[in-house]
Motif scaffolding. Structure first.
Motif, PDB file in Angstrom:
ATOM      1  N   ILE A  17      11.949 -48.630 -30.856  1.00 56.30           N
ATOM      2  CA  ILE A  17      12.482 -47.269 -30.779  1.00 56.30           C
ATOM      3  C   ILE A  17      13.634 -47.187 -29.773  1.00 56.30           C
ATOM      4  O   ILE A  17      14.656 -46.534 -30.029  1.00 56.30           O
ATOM      5  CB  ILE A  17      11.360 -46.290 -30.404  1.00 56.30           C
ATOM      6  CG1 ILE A  17      10.398 -46.160 -31.584  1.00 56.30           C
ATOM      7  CG2 ILE A  17      11.925 -44.925 -30.001  1.00 56.30           C
ATOM      8  CD1 ILE A  17       9.170 -45.346 -31.299  1.00 56.30           C
ATOM      9  N   TYR A  18      13.468 -47.880 -28.662  1.00 58.52           N
ATOM     10  CA  TYR A  18      14.542 -47.887 -27.654  1.00 58.52           C
ATOM     11  C   TYR A  18      15.844 -48.424 -28.252  1.00 58.52           C
ATOM     12  O   TYR A  18      16.922 -47.841 -28.067  1.00 58.52           O
ATOM     13  CB  TYR A  18      14.102 -48.739 -26.465  1.00 58.52           C
ATOM     14  CG  TYR A  18      15.225 -49.014 -25.477  1.00 58.52           C
ATOM     15  CD1 TYR A  18      15.675 -48.026 -24.617  1.00 58.52           C
ATOM     16  CD2 TYR A  18      15.842 -50.267 -25.443  1.00 58.52           C
ATOM     17  CE1 TYR A  18      16.713 -48.281 -23.721  1.00 58.52           C
ATOM     18  CE2 TYR A  18      16.871 -50.526 -24.564  1.00 58.52           C
ATOM     19  CZ  TYR A  18      17.305 -49.528 -23.688  1.00 58.52           C
ATOM     20  OH  TYR A  18      18.331 -49.780 -22.819  1.00 58.52           O
ATOM     21  N   LEU A  19      15.746 -49.514 -28.999  1.00 57.41           N
ATOM     22  CA  LEU A  19      16.943 -50.112 -29.614  1.00 57.41           C
ATOM     23  C   LEU A  19      17.505 -49.212 -30.720  1.00 57.41           C
ATOM     24  O   LEU A  19      18.724 -49.111 -30.888  1.00 57.41           O
ATOM     25  CB  LEU A  19      16.612 -51.491 -30.169  1.00 57.41           C
ATOM     26  CG  LEU A  19      16.296 -52.576 -29.125  1.00 57.41           C
ATOM     27  CD1 LEU A  19      15.850 -53.866 -29.801  1.00 57.41           C
ATOM     28  CD2 LEU A  19      17.521 -52.835 -28.235  1.00 57.41           C
ATOM     29  N   ASP A  20      16.620 -48.553 -31.480  1.00 53.76           N
ATOM     30  CA  ASP A  20      17.088 -47.646 -32.528  1.00 53.76           C
ATOM     31  C   ASP A  20      17.905 -46.502 -31.936  1.00 53.76           C
ATOM     32  O   ASP A  20      18.933 -46.098 -32.494  1.00 53.76           O
ATOM     33  CB  ASP A  20      15.904 -47.085 -33.307  1.00 53.76           C
ATOM     34  CG  ASP A  20      15.293 -48.104 -34.260  1.00 53.76           C
ATOM     35  OD1 ASP A  20      15.943 -49.135 -34.507  1.00 53.76           O
ATOM     36  OD2 ASP A  20      14.169 -47.861 -34.760  1.00 53.76           O
ATOM     37  N   ILE A 219       6.431 -40.391 -49.364  1.00 55.53           N
ATOM     38  CA  ILE A 219       7.258 -39.241 -49.720  1.00 55.53           C
ATOM     39  C   ILE A 219       7.052 -38.105 -48.722  1.00 55.53           C
ATOM     40  O   ILE A 219       8.014 -37.433 -48.309  1.00 55.53           O
ATOM     41  CB  ILE A 219       6.947 -38.778 -51.157  1.00 55.53           C
ATOM     42  CG1 ILE A 219       7.291 -39.899 -52.149  1.00 55.53           C
ATOM     43  CG2 ILE A 219       7.713 -37.504 -51.501  1.00 55.53           C
ATOM     44  CD1 ILE A 219       6.911 -39.590 -53.592  1.00 55.53           C
ATOM     45  N   SER A 220       5.806 -37.894 -48.295  1.00 51.38           N
ATOM     46  CA  SER A 220       5.533 -36.867 -47.286  1.00 51.38           C
ATOM     47  C   SER A 220       6.262 -37.184 -45.986  1.00 51.38           C
ATOM     48  O   SER A 220       6.827 -36.293 -45.335  1.00 51.38           O
ATOM     49  CB  SER A 220       4.025 -36.768 -47.034  1.00 51.38           C
ATOM     50  OG  SER A 220       3.331 -36.408 -48.202  1.00 51.38           O
ATOM     51  N   ASP A 221       6.246 -38.465 -45.593  1.00 46.03           N
ATOM     52  CA  ASP A 221       6.987 -38.885 -44.398  1.00 46.03           C
ATOM     53  C   ASP A 221       8.468 -38.538 -44.537  1.00 46.03           C
ATOM     54  O   ASP A 221       9.097 -38.029 -43.605  1.00 46.03           O
ATOM     55  CB  ASP A 221       6.837 -40.393 -44.186  1.00 46.03           C
ATOM     56  CG  ASP A 221       5.514 -40.775 -43.534  1.00 46.03           C
ATOM     57  OD1 ASP A 221       4.797 -39.870 -43.092  1.00 46.03           O
ATOM     58  OD2 ASP A 221       5.214 -41.985 -43.474  1.00 46.03           O
ATOM     59  N   SER A 222       9.024 -38.823 -45.707  1.00 46.15           N
ATOM     60  CA  SER A 222      10.447 -38.574 -45.934  1.00 46.15           C
ATOM     61  C   SER A 222      10.769 -37.088 -45.891  1.00 46.15           C
ATOM     62  O   SER A 222      11.736 -36.658 -45.268  1.00 46.15           O
ATOM     63  CB  SER A 222      10.874 -39.173 -47.269  1.00 46.15           C
ATOM     64  OG  SER A 222      12.231 -38.913 -47.512  1.00 46.15           O
ATOM     65  N   ILE A 223       9.947 -36.284 -46.561  1.00 48.27           N
ATOM     66  CA  ILE A 223      10.169 -34.836 -46.604  1.00 48.27           C
ATOM     67  C   ILE A 223      10.174 -34.250 -45.190  1.00 48.27           C
ATOM     68  O   ILE A 223      10.985 -33.372 -44.866  1.00 48.27           O
ATOM     69  CB  ILE A 223       9.086 -34.152 -47.466  1.00 48.27           C
ATOM     70  CG1 ILE A 223       9.254 -34.553 -48.936  1.00 48.27           C
ATOM     71  CG2 ILE A 223       9.147 -32.633 -47.309  1.00 48.27           C
ATOM     72  CD1 ILE A 223       8.098 -34.104 -49.818  1.00 48.27           C
ATOM     73  N   GLU A 224       9.274 -34.741 -44.336  1.00 48.72           N
ATOM     74  CA  GLU A 224       9.143 -34.210 -42.976  1.00 48.72           C
ATOM     75  C   GLU A 224      10.143 -34.823 -42.000  1.00 48.72           C
ATOM     76  O   GLU A 224      10.150 -34.471 -40.819  1.00 48.72           O
ATOM     77  CB  GLU A 224       7.712 -34.427 -42.475  1.00 48.72           C
ATOM     78  CG  GLU A 224       6.680 -33.617 -43.250  1.00 48.72           C
ATOM     79  CD  GLU A 224       5.257 -33.893 -42.790  1.00 48.72           C
ATOM     80  OE1 GLU A 224       5.075 -34.527 -41.727  1.00 48.72           O
ATOM     81  OE2 GLU A 224       4.316 -33.464 -43.494  1.00 48.72           O
ATOM     82  N   GLY A 225      10.951 -35.748 -42.471  1.00 51.44           N
ATOM     83  CA  GLY A 225      11.953 -36.340 -41.591  1.00 51.44           C
ATOM     84  C   GLY A 225      11.389 -37.326 -40.595  1.00 51.44           C
ATOM     85  O   GLY A 225      11.959 -37.533 -39.514  1.00 51.44           O
ATOM     86  N   ILE A 226      10.279 -37.956 -40.954  1.00 53.12           N
ATOM     87  CA  ILE A 226       9.659 -38.947 -40.059  1.00 53.12           C
ATOM     88  C   ILE A 226      10.589 -40.162 -39.960  1.00 53.12           C
ATOM     89  O   ILE A 226      11.099 -40.652 -40.970  1.00 53.12           O
ATOM     90  CB  ILE A 226       8.276 -39.371 -40.584  1.00 53.12           C
ATOM     91  CG1 ILE A 226       7.360 -38.152 -40.747  1.00 53.12           C
ATOM     92  CG2 ILE A 226       7.646 -40.414 -39.673  1.00 53.12           C
ATOM     93  CD1 ILE A 226       7.181 -37.308 -39.515  1.00 53.12           C
ATOM     94  N   THR A 227      10.789 -40.640 -38.735  1.00 50.51           N
ATOM     95  CA  THR A 227      11.649 -41.814 -38.540  1.00 50.51           C
ATOM     96  C   THR A 227      10.833 -43.091 -38.455  1.00 50.51           C
ATOM     97  O   THR A 227      11.216 -44.126 -39.000  1.00 50.51           O
ATOM     98  CB  THR A 227      12.484 -41.657 -37.262  1.00 50.51           C
ATOM     99  OG1 THR A 227      11.608 -41.452 -36.131  1.00 50.51           O
ATOM    100  CG2 THR A 227      13.440 -40.484 -37.374  1.00 50.51           C
ATOM    101  N   HIS A 228       9.701 -43.038 -37.772  1.00 49.93           N
ATOM    102  CA  HIS A 228       8.863 -44.222 -37.563  1.00 49.93           C
ATOM    103  C   HIS A 228       7.446 -43.890 -38.023  1.00 49.93           C
ATOM    104  O   HIS A 228       6.744 -43.087 -37.407  1.00 49.93           O
ATOM    105  CB  HIS A 228       8.869 -44.639 -36.095  1.00 49.93           C
ATOM    106  CG  HIS A 228      10.228 -45.039 -35.602  1.00 49.93           C
ATOM    107  ND1 HIS A 228      11.204 -44.109 -35.314  1.00 49.93           N
ATOM    108  CD2 HIS A 228      10.773 -46.268 -35.348  1.00 49.93           C
ATOM    109  CE1 HIS A 228      12.300 -44.739 -34.902  1.00 49.93           C
ATOM    110  NE2 HIS A 228      12.063 -46.046 -34.917  1.00 49.93           N
ATOM    111  N   SER A 229       7.050 -44.517 -39.139  1.00 49.98           N
ATOM    112  CA  SER A 229       5.725 -44.301 -39.706  1.00 49.98           C
ATOM    113  C   SER A 229       4.812 -45.410 -39.184  1.00 49.98           C
ATOM    114  O   SER A 229       4.915 -46.566 -39.611  1.00 49.98           O
ATOM    115  CB  SER A 229       5.806 -44.340 -41.237  1.00 49.98           C
ATOM    116  OG  SER A 229       4.546 -44.094 -41.816  1.00 49.98           O
TER     117      SER A 229
END
Length: 557
Positions: A17-20, A219-229
């Motif tokens: 996450i730090y590098l992202d 798809i739920s992750d994508s809809i909610e704008g999740i970056t790291h699942s």
């Protein structure tokens, strides 16, 4: 511009996450906690909570709470309420409103239609056993379903019949069209939708088809704008479907899945299915039984939110599978209660003492500290009387130089009080000691006797300063260190996992309504669960000391 923090004690996910953030891959970190409401949260979920909410907090991001209610037969409102309460009790706050996968059902349905139109999904009319047969094995490749080459029109028609409840459960399902000869079993045309005739608890619209976890989650992750699942290692293979689905539908956000090792705790099981088996077999009394490794069970036993989150921080996040020693969890609560819990005296196995040379009907008041190292916790008054109770284990008929308690030849000091000496005992018809007769030295209050060495100090309660109490002593639920990986785990239940004792406690506790956790001197830490008039129930949180010495906290598999 937000400052990007690089923590000194990073786990591998925080390093990613730090590098992202440093490379401007994301401007805001967004995680999620997606429990399936088919049981209560346990310590494994606590680890996931600490990771997902912790990352959101550390990097000024967001963490969603989303219930995976894609199996209506297992989803129950009581589990949803319990999960919400546990998360709040642990001190975590989710971003915005609570989400449910069912709120995306219409969108998910449209994406399924999209895959059908791209000839990447089809309705299979094979039954469950036939699908399993056609899928093949690890050493034998699968073969195509005879329904795999249905036209787009046929698949759309059948899928809508599924949705309208025109086909019975088990007669049809929607499958992804990937590769039945794939080396990865999970990619051999996985099921995306199945027919279930049941109303979803959290969804007021009637659905006859429900998406599988693999289809709905990404798809739920994508809809909610999740970056790291973030998920545990058993979902490593599922990542292939996760990425395949997102690649083949027209969707904007593409989250990335990362896996870490799941929690395995010594002498415990953390499988909801197996925990339910314990309940069904009446080995425990429910999800919140204090012997259960659930959040509600630990709370009822007397664990605090801080002790649980501290435990999760200590075990860390890695990809290495380890079994964590139970003593590490106990150490976290013990260290906290050693500082916060006031002391009090309780007798779990009482036996009466009569101090024959103490004045009859005379009551002495002794002012003692509530905590030896924290004067700010105040003092309490102990009553000293000629009739007192001590624990049976603190008296022996036989004299032994290594026994540092009361005998007919050996003196002992009563905590905060006098030195006494036993000289006679009275037994009942079963040859059990009923009364111990003693004499006290009136010159020994608060000081050592002249020219005499006193080997031991024991706790006590005067007969005019007692309340009856029930003590629940908890031991390990299993007799083997790793029951999780044993098919016959029910054969290793510890029959002594709960021992109930009826004893006595200082009556000072009656006036202290706000305090629930105590250190019973020389006994352990206890949590007051229920109270009745002149009767109290205490659950043992943990012992005063770790039973094992100088052992590593993590056992490698």
């Amino acid at each position: 511009m937000k400052k990007i923090i690089q923590f000194k004690k990073n786990n591998f996910i925080k390093k990613i996450i730090y590098l992202d953030l440093k490379n401007n891959k994301y401007s805001q970190i967004h995680t999620r906690f997606p429990p399936e409401p088919n049981g209560y949260l346990h310590l494994g979920h606590a680890k996931a909570l600490c990771l997902n909410f912790g990352i959101a907090n550390d990097y000024q991001g967001y963490c969603n709470l989303r219930f995976d209610d894609t199996n209506p037969k297992k989803t129950k409102k009581k589990y949803i309420n319990s999960i919400i309460n546990d998360i709040q009790w642990l001190g975590f706050k989710w971003n915005g409103k609570i989400h449910y996968t069912s709120e995306y059902f219409k969108i998910l349905y449209e994406y399924a239609i999209q895959l059908i139109n791209k000839e990447l999904a089809y309705v299979d009319l094979l039954d469950k056993n036939q699908i399993k047969e056609y899928r093949g094995t690890l050493t034998q490749k699968g073969k195509n379903s005879p329904y795999r080459n249905h036209t787009i029109e046929q698949n759309i028609k059948l899928f809508r019949q599924m949705q309208n409840g025109e086909l019975n459960p088990g007669t049809a399902c929607l499958r992804a069209k990937i590769d039945m000869e794939s080396n990865y079993m999970i990619m051999r045309d996985p099921v995306l939708y199945r027919i279930i005739f049941s109303k979803n608890d959290s969804n007021h619209h009637k659905w006859y088809i429900y998406p599988t976890y693999d289809f709905s989650h990404c798809i739920s992750d994508s809809i909610e704008g999740i970056t790291h699942s973030l998920c545990t290692l058993e979902f490593t293979e599922n990542k292939k479907i996760y990425d395949w689905i997102l690649k083949n539908i027209n969707i904007k956000n593409i989250p990335k899945q990362y896996e870490y090792s799941r929690l395995q705790l010594e002498y415990s099981i953390l499988s909801k299915r197996k925990l339910q088996t314990l309940i069904d077999n009446k080995i425990v009394k429910g999800w919140d039984d204090p012997r259960m490794p659930t959040i509600s069970g630990l709370k009822r036993r007397g664990y605090t939110p801080q002790s649980i989150t501290n435990f999760c921080k200590k075990i860390g996040i890695t990809k290495q599978e380890n079994i964590i020693e139970l003593s590490l969890l106990e150490c976290c609560i013990r260290n906290e209660l050693n500082y916060t819990a006031p002391r009090i005296m309780a007798i779990l196995n009482p036996i009466k003492i009569i101090i024959t040379n103490y004045p009859i009907n005379y009551v002495e008041k002794l002012i003692v500290p509530n905590h030896p190292n924290r004067p700010e916790l105040g003092t309490r008054t102990l009553l000293f009387y000629r009739e007192i109770y001590i624990d049976q284990s603190d008296f022996s008929e036989e004299d032994n130089p290594n026994y540092k308690r009361l005998t007919l030849k050996q003196e002992v000091r009563l905590r905060y009080s006098y030195v006494i000496q036993a000289y006679k005992i009275k037994k009942d018809i079963n040859n059990n000691i009923k009364i111990i007769y003693c004499k006290y030295d009136p010159k020994t209050l608060g000081k050592s006797p002249d020219n005499r060495k006193i080997k031991g100090v024991i706790h006590w309660i005067a007969s005019n300063n007692i309340c009856k109490a029930e003590f629940h002593i908890y031991n390990r639920l299993f007799t083997i260190p790793n029951p999780e990986n044993n098919k016959n785990f029910l054969n290793y239940i510890n029959k002594q996992s709960l021992i109930i004792k009826k004893g006595l406690i200082e009556s000072n506790i009656i006036n202290n309504h706000d305090q629930l956790t105590y250190q019973f001197e020389r006994e352990g830490y206890f949590y007051m669960e229920k109270t009745k008039k002149n009767h109290f129930i205490f659950n043992q949180v943990t012992t005063l000391r770790e039973n094992k010495k100088n052992k590593n906290k993590i056992l490698k598999k």
